[in-house]
Design a protein around this motif. Structure first.
Motif, PDB file in Angstrom:
ATOM      1  N   LEU A 123       0.839  -1.191   0.000  1.00 34.59           N
ATOM      2  CA  LEU A 123       0.000   0.000   0.000  1.00 34.59           C
ATOM      3  C   LEU A 123       0.876   1.244   0.000  1.00 34.59           C
ATOM      4  CD1 LEU A 123      -2.774   1.401   0.393  1.00 34.59           C
ATOM      5  CD2 LEU A 123      -2.451   1.084   2.858  1.00 34.59           C
ATOM      6  N   ASP A 124       0.570   2.170  -0.906  1.00 34.53           N
ATOM      7  CA  ASP A 124       1.290   3.442  -0.973  1.00 34.53           C
ATOM      8  C   ASP A 124       0.257   4.565  -0.988  1.00 34.53           C
ATOM      9  OD1 ASP A 124       2.881   5.636  -1.452  1.00 34.53           O
ATOM     10  OD2 ASP A 124       3.915   4.778  -3.173  1.00 34.53           O
ATOM     11  N   TYR A 125       0.166   5.323   0.116  1.00 30.21           N
ATOM     12  CA  TYR A 125      -0.816   6.392   0.239  1.00 30.21           C
ATOM     13  C   TYR A 125      -0.433   7.653  -0.538  1.00 30.21           C
ATOM     14  CZ  TYR A 125      -3.556   4.162   3.908  1.00 30.21           C
ATOM     15  OH  TYR A 125      -4.383   3.330   4.610  1.00 30.21           O
ATOM     16  N   PHE A 126       0.803   7.776  -0.927  1.00 34.24           N
ATOM     17  CA  PHE A 126       1.267   8.943  -1.679  1.00 34.24           C
ATOM     18  C   PHE A 126       1.978   8.428  -2.926  1.00 34.24           C
ATOM     19  CE2 PHE A 126       1.159   9.903   2.839  1.00 34.24           C
ATOM     20  CZ  PHE A 126       0.298  10.992   2.849  1.00 34.24           C
ATOM     21  N   ALA A 127       1.228   7.807  -3.821  1.00 32.66           N
ATOM     22  CA  ALA A 127       1.775   6.988  -4.902  1.00 32.66           C
ATOM     23  C   ALA A 127       2.514   7.771  -5.979  1.00 32.66           C
ATOM     24  CB  ALA A 127       0.658   6.162  -5.534  1.00 32.66           C
ATOM     25  N   GLY A 128       2.163   9.010  -6.216  1.00 28.70           N
ATOM     26  CA  GLY A 128       2.868   9.797  -7.229  1.00 28.70           C
ATOM     27  C   GLY A 128       2.847   9.138  -8.588  1.00 28.70           C
ATOM     28  N   SER A 129       3.991   8.728  -9.075  1.00 28.96           N
ATOM     29  CA  SER A 129       4.097   8.136 -10.413  1.00 28.96           C
ATOM     30  C   SER A 129       3.789   6.642 -10.429  1.00 28.96           C
ATOM     31  CB  SER A 129       5.498   8.367 -10.974  1.00 28.96           C
ATOM     32  OG  SER A 129       6.450   7.631 -10.228  1.00 28.96           O
ATOM     33  N   GLY A 130       3.615   6.029  -9.261  1.00 29.27           N
ATOM     34  CA  GLY A 130       3.272   4.612  -9.201  1.00 29.27           C
ATOM     35  C   GLY A 130       4.447   3.659  -9.170  1.00 29.27           C
ATOM     36  N   THR A 131       5.642   4.160  -8.899  1.00 28.28           N
ATOM     37  CA  THR A 131       6.822   3.295  -8.907  1.00 28.28           C
ATOM     38  C   THR A 131       6.725   2.188  -7.862  1.00 28.28           C
ATOM     39  OG1 THR A 131       8.153   5.136  -9.715  1.00 28.28           O
ATOM     40  CG2 THR A 131       9.341   3.267  -8.826  1.00 28.28           C
ATOM     41  N   THR A 132       6.124   2.464  -6.722  1.00 28.46           N
ATOM     42  CA  THR A 132       5.947   1.413  -5.717  1.00 28.46           C
ATOM     43  C   THR A 132       5.101   0.276  -6.287  1.00 28.46           C
ATOM     44  OG1 THR A 132       6.137   3.009  -3.922  1.00 28.46           O
ATOM     45  CG2 THR A 132       5.118   0.893  -3.389  1.00 28.46           C
ATOM     46  N   GLY A 133       4.042   0.618  -7.000  1.00 31.13           N
ATOM     47  CA  GLY A 133       3.200  -0.395  -7.630  1.00 31.13           C
ATOM     48  C   GLY A 133       3.936  -1.169  -8.703  1.00 31.13           C
ATOM     49  N   ALA A 140       7.141  -1.748  -8.792  1.00 28.94           N
ATOM     50  CA  ALA A 140       8.060  -2.633  -8.084  1.00 28.94           C
ATOM     51  C   ALA A 140       7.320  -3.825  -7.508  1.00 28.94           C
ATOM     52  CB  ALA A 140       8.785  -1.866  -6.983  1.00 28.94           C
ATOM     53  N   ALA A 141       6.175  -3.566  -6.887  1.00 27.58           N
ATOM     54  CA  ALA A 141       5.379  -4.644  -6.300  1.00 27.58           C
ATOM     55  C   ALA A 141       4.949  -5.640  -7.379  1.00 27.58           C
ATOM     56  CB  ALA A 141       4.155  -4.066  -5.590  1.00 27.58           C
ATOM     57  N   HIS A 142       4.479  -5.138  -8.491  1.00 25.39           N
ATOM     58  CA  HIS A 142       4.042  -6.006  -9.584  1.00 25.39           C
ATOM     59  C   HIS A 142       5.197  -6.861 -10.098  1.00 25.39           C
ATOM     60  CE1 HIS A 142       3.067  -7.025 -13.789  1.00 25.39           C
ATOM     61  NE2 HIS A 142       1.863  -7.241 -13.277  1.00 25.39           N
ATOM     62  N   ALA A 143       6.356  -6.248 -10.279  1.00 22.08           N
ATOM     63  CA  ALA A 143       7.530  -6.973 -10.778  1.00 22.08           C
ATOM     64  C   ALA A 143       7.971  -8.076  -9.818  1.00 22.08           C
ATOM     65  CB  ALA A 143       8.677  -5.994 -11.009  1.00 22.08           C
ATOM     66  N   LEU A 144       7.680  -7.901  -8.532  1.00 23.63           N
ATOM     67  CA  LEU A 144       8.101  -8.871  -7.521  1.00 23.63           C
ATOM     68  C   LEU A 144       6.981  -9.826  -7.087  1.00 23.63           C
ATOM     69  CD1 LEU A 144      10.232  -6.419  -5.365  1.00 23.63           C
ATOM     70  CD2 LEU A 144      11.089  -8.245  -6.853  1.00 23.63           C
ATOM     71  N   GLY A 145       5.852  -9.794  -7.799  1.00 25.97           N
ATOM     72  CA  GLY A 145       4.767 -10.725  -7.501  1.00 25.97           C
ATOM     73  C   GLY A 145       3.923 -10.350  -6.313  1.00 25.97           C
ATOM     74  N   ARG A 146       3.833  -9.060  -6.039  1.00 26.46           N
ATOM     75  CA  ARG A 146       2.973  -8.574  -4.959  1.00 26.46           C
ATOM     76  C   ARG A 146       1.762  -7.857  -5.564  1.00 26.46           C
ATOM     77  NH1 ARG A 146       8.148 -10.239  -3.804  1.00 26.46           N
ATOM     78  NH2 ARG A 146       8.765  -9.775  -1.673  1.00 26.46           N
ATOM     79  N   ARG A 147       0.650  -7.878  -4.854  1.00 26.07           N
ATOM     80  CA  ARG A 147      -0.501  -7.069  -5.232  1.00 26.07           C
ATOM     81  C   ARG A 147      -0.276  -5.681  -4.653  1.00 26.07           C
ATOM     82  NH1 ARG A 147      -4.748 -10.990  -2.775  1.00 26.07           N
ATOM     83  NH2 ARG A 147      -2.933 -11.404  -1.498  1.00 26.07           N
ATOM     84  N   PHE A 148      -0.939  -4.678  -5.215  1.00 19.32           N
ATOM     85  CA  PHE A 148      -0.683  -3.327  -4.730  1.00 19.32           C
ATOM     86  C   PHE A 148      -1.923  -2.459  -4.802  1.00 19.32           C
ATOM     87  CE2 PHE A 148       0.481  -3.572  -9.184  1.00 19.32           C
ATOM     88  CZ  PHE A 148      -0.093  -2.441  -9.750  1.00 19.32           C
ATOM     89  N   HIS A 149      -1.963  -1.483  -3.888  1.00 19.75           N
ATOM     90  CA  HIS A 149      -2.989  -0.448  -3.856  1.00 19.75           C
ATOM     91  C   HIS A 149      -2.244   0.884  -3.817  1.00 19.75           C
ATOM     92  CE1 HIS A 149      -6.339  -3.182  -2.976  1.00 19.75           C
ATOM     93  NE2 HIS A 149      -5.442  -3.853  -2.288  1.00 19.75           N
ATOM     94  N   LEU A 150      -2.550   1.744  -4.761  1.00 19.57           N
ATOM     95  CA  LEU A 150      -1.899   3.047  -4.841  1.00 19.57           C
ATOM     96  C   LEU A 150      -2.944   4.135  -4.666  1.00 19.57           C
ATOM     97  CD1 LEU A 150       0.327   2.344  -7.978  1.00 19.57           C
ATOM     98  CD2 LEU A 150       0.922   2.038  -5.572  1.00 19.57           C
ATOM     99  N   ILE A 151      -2.644   5.103  -3.826  1.00 22.24           N
ATOM    100  CA  ILE A 151      -3.572   6.187  -3.528  1.00 22.24           C
ATOM    101  C   ILE A 151      -2.841   7.514  -3.693  1.00 22.24           C
ATOM    102  CG2 ILE A 151      -5.000   7.255  -1.727  1.00 22.24           C
ATOM    103  CD1 ILE A 151      -5.146   4.394  -0.469  1.00 22.24           C
ATOM    104  N   ASP A 152      -3.493   8.451  -4.358  1.00 20.30           N
ATOM    105  CA  ASP A 152      -2.958   9.807  -4.463  1.00 20.30           C
ATOM    106  C   ASP A 152      -4.123  10.726  -4.814  1.00 20.30           C
ATOM    107  OD1 ASP A 152       0.303  10.750  -5.150  1.00 20.30           O
ATOM    108  OD2 ASP A 152      -1.345  12.185  -5.196  1.00 20.30           O
TER     109      ASP A 152
END
Length: 78
Positions: free
Chosen positions: A31-41, A43-55
């Motif tokens: 979970l990234d509450y300040f997702a900006g460009s979505g890089t956390t998502g 990274a999560a996708h590339a590593l096999g994690r699900r993700f929620h991005l909020i901005d």
């Protein structure tokens, strides 16, 4: 890097991959509450994690929407 989106505060994908890998396991949700460009998502996708991005920035949302448009099973909500 190649992942440049043009968002002013974007972080390097490699750095976020290390953070996500150290902080979660495959299948976890990130979970990234300040997702900006979505890089956390990305990274999560590339590593096999699900993700929620909020901005709340419309520019950030537009950047993320373009960035993830080609990924299957990604849902955008405003």
């Amino acid at each position: 890097g190649r992942e440049k989106t043009g968002y002013p505060t974007q972080k390097p994908l490699g750095v976020l991959k290390r953070i996500v890998a150290a902080s979660s396991r495959p299948g976890d949700r990130v979970l990234d509450y300040f997702a900006g460009s979505g890089t956390t998502g990305a990274a999560a996708h590339a590593l096999g994690r699900r993700f929620h991005l909020i901005d709340d920035n419309p520019e950030a949302f537009a950047v993320m929407e373009r960035r993830f448009a080609r990924l299957p099973n990604v849902v955008f909500e405003r």
